[in-house]
Motif scaffolding. Structure first.
Motif, mmCIF file in Angstrom:
data_model
loop_
_atom_site.group_PDB
_atom_site.id
_atom_site.type_symbol
_atom_site.label_atom_id
_atom_site.label_comp_id
_atom_site.label_asym_id
_atom_site.label_seq_id
_atom_site.Cartn_x
_atom_site.Cartn_y
_atom_site.Cartn_z
ATOM 1 N N ARG A 81 52.040 43.210 42.467
ATOM 2 C CA ARG A 81 50.759 43.199 41.743
ATOM 3 C C ARG A 81 50.961 42.966 40.250
ATOM 4 O O ARG A 81 50.133 42.314 39.599
ATOM 5 C CB ARG A 81 50.014 44.516 41.964
ATOM 6 C CG ARG A 81 49.461 44.705 43.367
ATOM 7 C CD ARG A 81 48.732 46.020 43.483
ATOM 8 N NE ARG A 81 48.386 46.321 44.852
ATOM 9 C CZ ARG A 81 47.271 45.896 45.463
ATOM 10 N NH1 ARG A 81 46.413 45.141 44.802
ATOM 11 N NH2 ARG A 81 47.029 46.223 46.714
ATOM 12 N N ASN A 82 52.047 43.494 39.699
ATOM 13 C CA ASN A 82 52.293 43.342 38.272
ATOM 14 C C ASN A 82 52.712 41.930 37.893
ATOM 15 O O ASN A 82 52.731 41.582 36.712
ATOM 16 C CB ASN A 82 53.374 44.335 37.820
ATOM 17 C CG ASN A 82 52.939 45.775 37.999
ATOM 18 O OD1 ASN A 82 51.756 46.095 37.873
ATOM 19 N ND2 ASN A 82 53.884 46.644 38.302
ATOM 20 N N CYS A 83 53.059 41.121 38.911
ATOM 21 C CA CYS A 83 53.454 39.728 38.665
ATOM 22 C C CYS A 83 52.265 38.768 38.755
ATOM 23 O O CYS A 83 52.370 37.607 38.336
ATOM 24 C CB CYS A 83 54.514 39.292 39.676
ATOM 25 S SG CYS A 83 55.991 40.314 39.745
ATOM 26 N N ILE A 84 51.147 39.224 39.327
ATOM 27 C CA ILE A 84 50.010 38.338 39.609
ATOM 28 C C ILE A 84 49.156 38.149 38.361
ATOM 29 O O ILE A 84 48.681 39.114 37.751
ATOM 30 C CB ILE A 84 49.142 38.912 40.748
ATOM 31 C CG1 ILE A 84 49.975 39.061 42.027
ATOM 32 C CG2 ILE A 84 47.932 38.012 41.009
ATOM 33 C CD1 ILE A 84 49.252 39.807 43.152
ATOM 34 N N VAL A 85 48.954 36.876 37.995
ATOM 35 C CA VAL A 85 48.070 36.567 36.864
ATOM 36 C C VAL A 85 46.774 35.910 37.327
ATOM 37 O O VAL A 85 45.810 35.821 36.560
ATOM 38 C CB VAL A 85 48.783 35.668 35.835
ATOM 39 C CG1 VAL A 85 49.932 36.427 35.189
ATOM 40 C CG2 VAL A 85 49.291 34.367 36.471
ATOM 41 N N ASP A 86 46.736 35.455 38.552
ATOM 42 C CA ASP A 86 45.502 34.886 39.109
ATOM 43 C C ASP A 86 45.653 34.853 40.625
ATOM 44 O O ASP A 86 46.770 34.904 41.157
ATOM 45 C CB ASP A 86 45.248 33.481 38.575
ATOM 46 C CG ASP A 86 43.766 33.089 38.616
ATOM 47 O OD1 ASP A 86 42.977 33.831 39.241
ATOM 48 O OD2 ASP A 86 43.423 32.052 38.022
ATOM 49 N N ARG A 87 44.538 34.783 41.313
ATOM 50 C CA ARG A 87 44.573 34.666 42.764
ATOM 51 C C ARG A 87 43.370 33.870 43.227
ATOM 52 O O ARG A 87 42.342 33.794 42.537
ATOM 53 C CB ARG A 87 44.575 36.034 43.432
ATOM 54 C CG ARG A 87 43.239 36.738 43.389
ATOM 55 C CD ARG A 87 43.266 38.027 44.187
ATOM 56 N NE ARG A 87 41.919 38.553 44.405
ATOM 57 C CZ ARG A 87 41.660 39.641 45.116
ATOM 58 N NH1 ARG A 87 42.640 40.319 45.678
ATOM 59 N NH2 ARG A 87 40.418 40.049 45.281
ATOM 60 N N ARG A 88 43.499 33.279 44.405
ATOM 61 C CA ARG A 88 42.370 32.568 45.004
ATOM 62 C C ARG A 88 42.473 32.706 46.509
ATOM 63 O O ARG A 88 43.550 32.518 47.080
ATOM 64 C CB ARG A 88 42.380 31.091 44.617
ATOM 65 C CG ARG A 88 41.163 30.335 45.180
ATOM 66 C CD ARG A 88 41.102 28.928 44.670
ATOM 67 N NE ARG A 88 39.948 28.229 45.182
ATOM 68 C CZ ARG A 88 39.703 26.938 44.973
ATOM 69 N NH1 ARG A 88 40.559 26.210 44.253
ATOM 70 N NH2 ARG A 88 38.630 26.363 45.479
ATOM 71 N N TRP A 89 41.362 33.049 47.128
ATOM 72 C CA TRP A 89 41.363 33.157 48.583
ATOM 73 C C TRP A 89 40.365 32.180 49.177
ATOM 74 O O TRP A 89 39.336 31.866 48.569
ATOM 75 C CB TRP A 89 41.071 34.595 49.045
ATOM 76 C CG TRP A 89 39.752 35.165 48.585
ATOM 77 C CD1 TRP A 89 39.524 35.877 47.439
ATOM 78 C CD2 TRP A 89 38.493 35.071 49.251
ATOM 79 N NE1 TRP A 89 38.202 36.236 47.341
ATOM 80 C CE2 TRP A 89 37.548 35.762 48.450
ATOM 81 C CE3 TRP A 89 38.074 34.487 50.449
ATOM 82 C CZ2 TRP A 89 36.199 35.868 48.810
ATOM 83 C CZ3 TRP A 89 36.729 34.580 50.806
ATOM 84 C CH2 TRP A 89 35.811 35.278 49.989
ATOM 85 N N LEU A 90 40.692 31.690 50.346
ATOM 86 C CA LEU A 90 39.811 30.815 51.125
ATOM 87 C C LEU A 90 39.620 31.473 52.478
ATOM 88 O O LEU A 90 40.568 31.624 53.247
ATOM 89 C CB LEU A 90 40.433 29.429 51.305
ATOM 90 C CG LEU A 90 40.696 28.618 50.029
ATOM 91 C CD1 LEU A 90 41.521 27.379 50.352
ATOM 92 C CD2 LEU A 90 39.393 28.221 49.363
ATOM 93 N N GLY A 91 38.394 31.909 52.752
ATOM 94 C CA GLY A 91 38.100 32.542 54.023
ATOM 95 C C GLY A 91 38.017 31.526 55.152
ATOM 96 O O GLY A 91 38.116 30.309 54.936
ATOM 97 N N PRO A 92 37.823 31.999 56.380
ATOM 98 C CA PRO A 92 37.779 31.082 57.525
ATOM 99 C C PRO A 92 36.738 29.980 57.379
ATOM 100 O O PRO A 92 36.993 28.825 57.767
ATOM 101 C CB PRO A 92 37.444 32.021 58.693
ATOM 102 C CG PRO A 92 37.919 33.368 58.259
ATOM 103 C CD PRO A 92 37.713 33.417 56.779
ATOM 104 N N HIS A 93 35.583 30.311 56.814
ATOM 105 C CA HIS A 93 34.536 29.296 56.679
ATOM 106 C C HIS A 93 34.818 28.346 55.519
ATOM 107 O O HIS A 93 34.405 27.186 55.553
ATOM 108 C CB HIS A 93 33.171 29.975 56.540
ATOM 109 C CG HIS A 93 32.741 30.681 57.789
ATOM 110 N ND1 HIS A 93 31.910 30.117 58.726
ATOM 111 C CD2 HIS A 93 33.079 31.895 58.285
ATOM 112 C CE1 HIS A 93 31.735 30.948 59.737
ATOM 113 N NE2 HIS A 93 32.435 32.039 59.487
ATOM 114 N N ASP A 94 35.518 28.827 54.498
ATOM 115 C CA ASP A 94 35.948 27.936 53.423
ATOM 116 C C ASP A 94 36.931 26.898 53.955
ATOM 117 O O ASP A 94 36.848 25.713 53.614
ATOM 118 C CB ASP A 94 36.617 28.735 52.305
ATOM 119 C CG ASP A 94 35.693 29.768 51.685
ATOM 120 O OD1 ASP A 94 34.519 29.442 51.452
ATOM 121 O OD2 ASP A 94 36.147 30.896 51.438
#
Length: 524
Positions: free
Chosen positions: A437-450
């Motif tokens: 978690r301390n290494c993460i500067v951004d995140r993006r998720w794509l759900g099943p419908h995405d």
């Protein structure tokens, strides 16, 4: 005289088929609904400067296709790391070295003699694959016909272990340690809503044996293994495969029509496909052949309502894929890592989050019950280590493919709950990579419908349908439907056709072979 073909779908299989036809002198048009090519294997920007494919699939691309299309001439290069896999096991870490002495040492630490038992299991599966007489390169007969052709005693073993038995029963009969069983279980169930206790659930372990047996059964293939680890990591991520296929196709005159999918296939009074009508209103006619590299139920929706009403059309598959990309400003630590091995050497490998058979089973059963897994199965990779150009200098991309996030829960559910599910995924990965978690500067998720909306991945099913015995062989996606299509001038060439999903390129090659009547190895 030049012959014309249309390829519906610009994913990796469609591009493979287009290349083979173009190399044979055909005039080829590829139609793709998206504005870019490659589908989930193509280049995708998660954040500014962080660009990779959705799929990780290291080592999956088929060597026969690679060599015949001479994709190295178009820039495709592979890196073979010393370590192919990290699989955290709770209080230990399995490191998948190419050096089999290291693999033996680890497996035997779980249970004395476990390496020999695992090798015996693999040898049994290889023998079953050879006895089945199946080839990746040709459409098989029905399951009943295949069984009739298997000599004793292999026939009874094939029926017991592969058709009627479960994956758990097979692993319990062959191995002692939960760690070794977990390694094999993750291989067999990749991305499917299939319980390890279900009949036929061991079929996934037979794909590599069938591949190895194919070269002796059918000279069309060169016998290289089509699944994970045989080729290496494409430099530039998996999207480098698409870049090379596109460059080759353009060099051989393939035309691309992007940003407009197929609205309908036109037929004549005999039911033969005579035109492809695009969403843009354009109509393509005069085809000598059509290859459809899209999910079969989507293709069925393009056919006129009165097309062969006596033929059952394939239903949409069920799926549960979820994508999570993490931008990192530094590399995470690895729990239980061997201290003498450099961190980067280990982190170049694919990693799997499925630390025990109970964990894997619970994750799958959650998905089958229609609920998102509380502790998801995850396949991950940090592709920026082997392909530095896909992330800004000094930063890295962690690519996570997550399973058992049911598409059936609906678009609203995932819009409201996708972020919380992404948190659960990160928590599970952090168990294996402390301090992530301390290494993460951004995140993006794509759900099943995405994934469905963006990439045309029906119900977020990565393999265009389950890969159980009842869904494979000539039942993929249905013998009557497949034969009726070919009678109408359309050949299936996507993951919904034999031998199924994953980024091998084999279905695309098979469809071109069927059009070209290639009986032997492809002649350049």
């Amino acid at each position: 005289m030049t012959r014309d073909a249309v390829v519906i779908g610009g994913g990796h299989n469609g591009l493979v088929a287009a290349n083979y036809l173009a190399l044979a002198g055909w005039r080829v048009t590829v139609v793709e609904q998206r504005p870019s090519l490659g589908g989930v294997v193509g280049r995708y920007e998660y954040f500014p400067g962080f660009t990779s494919s959705v799929t990780n699939s290291p080592g999956s691309f088929e060597g026969t296709v690679l060599e015949e299309l001479q994709l190295q001439r178009y820039g495709l290069r592979f890196h073979k790391p010393d370590v192919t896999l990290l699989h955290p096991m709770g209080d230990s870490l399995f490191v998948g070295w190419r050096d089999q002495d290291e693999v033996k040492r680890q497996l035997d630490s779980y249970a004395t003699g476990e390496y020999a038992r695992q090798r015996n299991l693999i040898a049994r599966l290889d023998a079953l694959g050879a006895a089945a007489g199946l080839s990746l390169w040709r459409r098989p007969e029905s399951l009943g016909t295949v069984l009739e052709g298997i000599e004793s005693p292999w026939r009874s073993e094939f029926e017991r272990d592969i058709v009627h038995g479960s994956l758990r029963e097979l692993l319990d009969s062959a191995l002692e340690s939960d760690e070794a069983k977990s390694l094999m279980m993750m291989l067999a169930l990749n991305g499917q809503l299939v319980s390890p206790d279900a009949a036929g659930s061991a079929f996934g372990l037979l794909l590599r044996p069938i591949a190895r047996a194919s070269s002796s059964i059918d000279p069309m293939g060169n016998g290289s293994s089509p699944l994970r680890g045989s080729v290496g990591l494409p430099q530039g991520s998996m999207s480098a495969i698409i870049d090379a296929l596109v460059a080759s196709a353009r060099a051989h005159g393939v035309e691309f029509k992007l940003g407009s999918g197929v609205r309908e296939l036109d037929t004549n009074e005999d039911g033969r496909i005579v035109g492809v009508r695009l969403e843009s209103g354009e109509r393509i006619t005069g085809m000598d052949a059509t290859i459809a590299a899209v999910e079969p139920s989507r293709l069925a929706g393009m056919l006129p309502a009165d097309w062969r009403p006596e033929v059952d059309r394939p239903a949409p598959p069920k799926g549960s894929a979820f994508k999570l990309a993490l931008a990192l400003d530094r590399l995470p630590e690895i729990g239980n890592a061997p201290q003498e091995v450099p961190l980067q050497t280990l982190l170049e490998a694919q990693f799997r989050i499925g630390p025990s058979t109970d964990y894997i089973t619970r994750a799958v059963e959650d998905g089958i019950a229609g609920a998102p897994s509380q502790r998801p199965i995850i396949w991950g990779l940090i592709p920026s280590l082997s392909s530095p150009g896909i992330a800004p200098e000094g930063k890295h991309l962690m690519s996570l493919n997550v399973w058992h996030a049911p598409h059936a829960l609906g678009e609203t559910y995932w819009r409201d709950n996708g972020a919380a599910f992404a948190d659960q995924c990160i928590a599970q990965v952090e168990n294996a990579f402390p301090g992530l978690r301390n290494c993460i500067v951004d995140r993006r998720w794509l759900g099943p419908h995405d994934l469905e909306a963006e990439f045309g991945l029906t119900a977020s099913n990565i393999t265009h349908g389950d890969m159980l015995p009842a869904d494979m062989l000539n039942s993929r996606p249905g013998r009557a439907f497949t034969e009726a299509l070919e009678g109408s001038g359309v050949v299936l060439g996507g993951a919904g056709a034999w031998p199924g999903g994953y980024v091998t390129g084999i279905p695309g090659r098979n469809s071109a072979a069927r059009v070209l009547n290639m009986d032997r190895e492809f002649a350049r």
